[in-house]
Write a protein that holds these residues in place. Structure first.
Motif, PDB file in Angstrom:
ATOM      1  N   SER A   1       0.859  -1.185   0.000  1.00 24.60           N
ATOM      2  CA  SER A   1       0.000   0.000   0.000  1.00 24.60           C
ATOM      3  C   SER A   1       0.889   1.226   0.000  1.00 24.60           C
ATOM      4  O   SER A   1       2.011   1.194   0.509  1.00 24.60           O
ATOM      5  N   GLY A   2       0.380   2.306  -0.579  1.00 22.15           N
ATOM      6  CA  GLY A   2       1.158   3.539  -0.617  1.00 22.15           C
ATOM      7  C   GLY A   2       0.280   4.741  -0.876  1.00 22.15           C
ATOM      8  O   GLY A   2      -0.868   4.619  -1.313  1.00 22.15           O
ATOM      9  N   ARG A   3       0.840   5.894  -0.626  1.00 20.53           N
ATOM     10  CA  ARG A   3       0.139   7.161  -0.811  1.00 20.53           C
ATOM     11  C   ARG A   3       0.495   7.732  -2.179  1.00 20.53           C
ATOM     12  O   ARG A   3       1.659   7.776  -2.555  1.00 20.53           O
ATOM     13  N   ALA A   4      -0.525   8.173  -2.900  1.00 21.75           N
ATOM     14  CA  ALA A   4      -0.308   8.801  -4.203  1.00 21.75           C
ATOM     15  C   ALA A   4      -1.022  10.138  -4.233  1.00 21.75           C
ATOM     16  O   ALA A   4      -2.150  10.254  -3.758  1.00 21.75           O
ATOM     17  N   ASP A   5      -0.364  11.125  -4.790  1.00 19.42           N
ATOM     18  CA  ASP A   5      -0.992  12.423  -4.969  1.00 19.42           C
ATOM     19  C   ASP A   5      -1.537  12.478  -6.386  1.00 19.42           C
ATOM     20  O   ASP A   5      -0.784  12.373  -7.354  1.00 19.42           O
TER      21      ASP A   5
ATOM     22  N   HIS B   1      -4.371   9.962  -2.187  1.00 17.85           N
ATOM     23  CA  HIS B   1      -5.184   8.750  -2.180  1.00 17.85           C
ATOM     24  C   HIS B   1      -4.336   7.603  -1.664  1.00 17.85           C
ATOM     25  O   HIS B   1      -3.123   7.585  -1.865  1.00 17.85           O
ATOM     26  N   LEU B   2      -4.978   6.643  -1.040  1.00 14.61           N
ATOM     27  CA  LEU B   2      -4.299   5.436  -0.611  1.00 14.61           C
ATOM     28  C   LEU B   2      -4.468   4.390  -1.711  1.00 14.61           C
ATOM     29  O   LEU B   2      -5.593   4.084  -2.117  1.00 14.61           O
ATOM     30  N   ILE B   3      -3.361   3.888  -2.210  1.00 14.10           N
ATOM     31  CA  ILE B   3      -3.343   2.940  -3.322  1.00 14.10           C
ATOM     32  C   ILE B   3      -2.852   1.589  -2.790  1.00 14.10           C
ATOM     33  O   ILE B   3      -1.965   1.534  -1.939  1.00 14.10           O
ATOM     34  N   HIS B   4      -3.441   0.510  -3.303  1.00 11.61           N
ATOM     35  CA  HIS B   4      -3.099  -0.830  -2.826  1.00 11.61           C
ATOM     36  C   HIS B   4      -2.731  -1.750  -3.988  1.00 11.61           C
ATOM     37  O   HIS B   4      -3.364  -1.693  -5.043  1.00 11.61           O
ATOM     38  N   ALA B   5      -1.731  -2.585  -3.760  1.00  7.64           N
ATOM     39  CA  ALA B   5      -1.390  -3.665  -4.687  1.00  7.64           C
ATOM     40  C   ALA B   5      -2.066  -4.918  -4.145  1.00  7.64           C
ATOM     41  O   ALA B   5      -1.767  -5.362  -3.033  1.00  7.64           O
ATOM     42  N   VAL B   6      -3.000  -5.454  -4.916  1.00  4.41           N
ATOM     43  CA  VAL B   6      -3.774  -6.623  -4.495  1.00  4.41           C
ATOM     44  C   VAL B   6      -3.236  -7.839  -5.251  1.00  4.41           C
ATOM     45  O   VAL B   6      -3.293  -7.879  -6.483  1.00  4.41           O
ATOM     46  N   SER B   7      -2.700  -8.795  -4.525  1.00  2.62           N
ATOM     47  CA  SER B   7      -2.141 -10.002  -5.129  1.00  2.62           C
ATOM     48  C   SER B   7      -3.167 -11.125  -5.107  1.00  2.62           C
ATOM     49  O   SER B   7      -3.750 -11.418  -4.067  1.00  2.62           O
ATOM     50  N   VAL B   8      -3.368 -11.723  -6.273  1.00  3.40           N
ATOM     51  CA  VAL B   8      -4.309 -12.830  -6.428  1.00  3.40           C
ATOM     52  C   VAL B   8      -3.495 -14.066  -6.799  1.00  3.40           C
ATOM     53  O   VAL B   8      -2.665 -14.017  -7.704  1.00  3.40           O
TER      54      VAL B   8
END
Length: 165
Positions: free
Chosen positions: A21-25, A37-44
């Motif tokens: 997860s990370g913060r993006a402007d 915004h809070l951005i997430h990498a979702v692993s499937v």
């Protein structure tokens, strides 16, 4: 209430974990500036393949709204943190928000009909293994791939070549 929730939503067909997860402007405006915004990498993960999708926290709320239209009693998606300034203290907020969101996603995927829904399929598959240009360069807080662990592993940066988890 569906079955017991774990750290990663999963059963025999696939498992899902927020791996970073990370913060993006985003939304640059000459008057208001950028909005965080809070951005997430979702692993499937499936038995023979795996992939990662990048999702804004807002996308999780949209998924929840879509599912709640046909699944009664679905819990509300947790709210993202309010980033008031650009500080190092964001990491604690990011970790807390990620853990709450992982628990929510795990719970939601246990509801009958959720895993098979077109909304979940779209959420987990669209844009697989692609870092959208607006999210390149995010300082990711990476989480352990081991189920049950919500401890941040490291920081990593998703540049033009990927590096999203």
């Amino acid at each position: 209430m569906p079955g017991e929730a774990g750290a990663a939503a999963g059963n025999a067909d696939f498992s899902v974990a927020i791996s970073a997860s990370g913060r993006a402007d985003v939304g640059l405006s000459s008057v208001a500036g950028a909005e965080s915004h809070l951005i997430h990498a979702v692993s499937v993960t499936q038995p023979v393949q795996s992939w990662t999708v990048i999702r804004d926290h807002v996308d999780f709320a949209t998924l929840g709204a879509a599912l709640s239209s046909f699944i009664p009693g679905l819990p509300d998606c947790p709210q993202p943190p309010s980033f008031l300034s650009s500080t190092v203290g964001d990491v604690d907020e990011i970790v807390k928000a990620r853990n709450e969101l992982q628990n929510w996603l795990t719970s939601v995927l246990l509801y009958p009909g959720a895993r098979e829904s077109p909304a979940v399929r779209q959420f987990l598959c669209y844009g697989a293994n692609i870092v959208p240009p607006q999210f390149e360069g995010i300082a990711w807080v990476s989480f352990s791939p081991h189920p049950g662990s919500n401890i941040p592993q490291q920081y990593m940066s998703a540049g033009a070549g990927g590096g999203n988890g």
